[in-house]
Motif scaffolding. Structure first.
Motif, short mmCIF file in Angstrom:
data_model
loop_
_atom_site.label_atom_id
_atom_site.label_comp_id
_atom_site.label_asym_id
_atom_site.label_seq_id
_atom_site.Cartn_x
_atom_site.Cartn_y
_atom_site.Cartn_z
N ASP A 9 50.91 83.61 -76.76
CA ASP A 9 51.72 84.61 -77.47
C ASP A 9 52.92 83.99 -78.17
N GLN A 10 53.58 83.09 -77.47
CA GLN A 10 54.74 82.41 -78.05
C GLN A 10 54.31 81.54 -79.24
N ALA A 11 53.16 80.85 -79.10
CA ALA A 11 52.65 80.02 -80.20
C ALA A 11 52.33 80.87 -81.42
N ASP A 12 51.69 82.02 -81.20
CA ASP A 12 51.36 82.91 -82.33
C ASP A 12 52.61 83.38 -83.05
N LYS A 13 53.65 83.72 -82.28
CA LYS A 13 54.91 84.18 -82.87
C LYS A 13 55.55 83.06 -83.69
N ALA A 14 55.56 81.84 -83.14
CA ALA A 14 56.16 80.70 -83.84
C ALA A 14 55.37 80.38 -85.11
N VAL A 15 54.04 80.38 -85.02
CA VAL A 15 53.21 80.08 -86.19
C VAL A 15 53.44 81.11 -87.29
N SER A 16 53.53 82.38 -86.92
CA SER A 16 53.79 83.42 -87.93
C SER A 16 55.12 83.18 -88.63
N ALA A 17 56.15 82.82 -87.87
CA ALA A 17 57.46 82.55 -88.47
C ALA A 17 57.40 81.32 -89.37
N LEU A 18 56.68 80.29 -88.95
CA LEU A 18 56.54 79.08 -89.76
C LEU A 18 55.74 79.37 -91.04
N GLN A 19 54.73 80.21 -90.95
CA GLN A 19 53.96 80.59 -92.14
C GLN A 19 54.84 81.35 -93.12
N ALA A 20 55.71 82.22 -92.60
CA ALA A 20 56.63 82.97 -93.47
C ALA A 20 57.61 82.02 -94.16
N LEU A 21 58.13 81.05 -93.41
CA LEU A 21 59.03 80.05 -94.01
C LEU A 21 58.31 79.28 -95.10
N HIS A 22 57.09 78.86 -94.84
CA HIS A 22 56.30 78.11 -95.83
C HIS A 22 56.08 78.96 -97.09
N ALA A 23 55.71 80.23 -96.90
CA ALA A 23 55.46 81.12 -98.04
C ALA A 23 56.72 81.32 -98.87
N THR A 24 57.87 81.47 -98.21
CA THR A 24 59.14 81.63 -98.92
C THR A 24 59.47 80.40 -99.75
N ARG A 25 59.31 79.24 -99.14
CA ARG A 25 59.60 77.99 -99.87
C ARG A 25 58.62 77.76 -101.00
N LYS A 26 57.35 78.11 -100.77
CA LYS A 26 56.33 77.92 -101.81
C LYS A 26 56.60 78.82 -103.01
#
Length: 101
Positions: A63-80
């Motif tokens: 669960d913690q990994a899924d939450k972290a991955v979602s946040a990292l994907q959002a950061l990546h999308a924002t930067r992209k």
């Protein structure tokens, strides 16, 4: 348990640590000044090409990994979205992990 491996430019490290901590990730290991070659090009850590990478390792509950991955994907999308199609120097990998000791 799941292991996350986050590879990014050293310059992104403070943003990544803040993101992880705000998403409940309190324990991780950081390797700095990592050199290599990938889709964003070669990082040498030299005078003429001073970029280096950092690698963050974290072992988390699913669960913690899924939450972290979602946040990292959002950061990546924002930067992209603001990068004008330049590759973002951020990669995230995960795999199952067992703790033995």
């Amino acid at each position: 348990m799941r292991t996350l491996i986050i590879v990014a430019r050293d310059s992104m490290l403070s943003d990544l640590e803040e993101l992880l901590q705000s998403n409940g990730v309190k324990a991780y290991t950081i390797m700095s000044n990592v050199m290599g070659n990938g889709v964003t090009g070669r990082v040498f850590g030299t005078f003429l090409n001073p970029d280096t990478n950092a690698i963050i390792f974290a072992v988390l509950s699913p669960d913690q990994a899924d939450k972290a991955v979602s946040a990292l994907q959002a950061l990546h999308a924002t930067r992209k979205a603001s990068s004008r199609d330049t590759p973002i120097p951020l990669k995230v990998f995960s795999f199952p992990c067992e703790e033995h000791v």
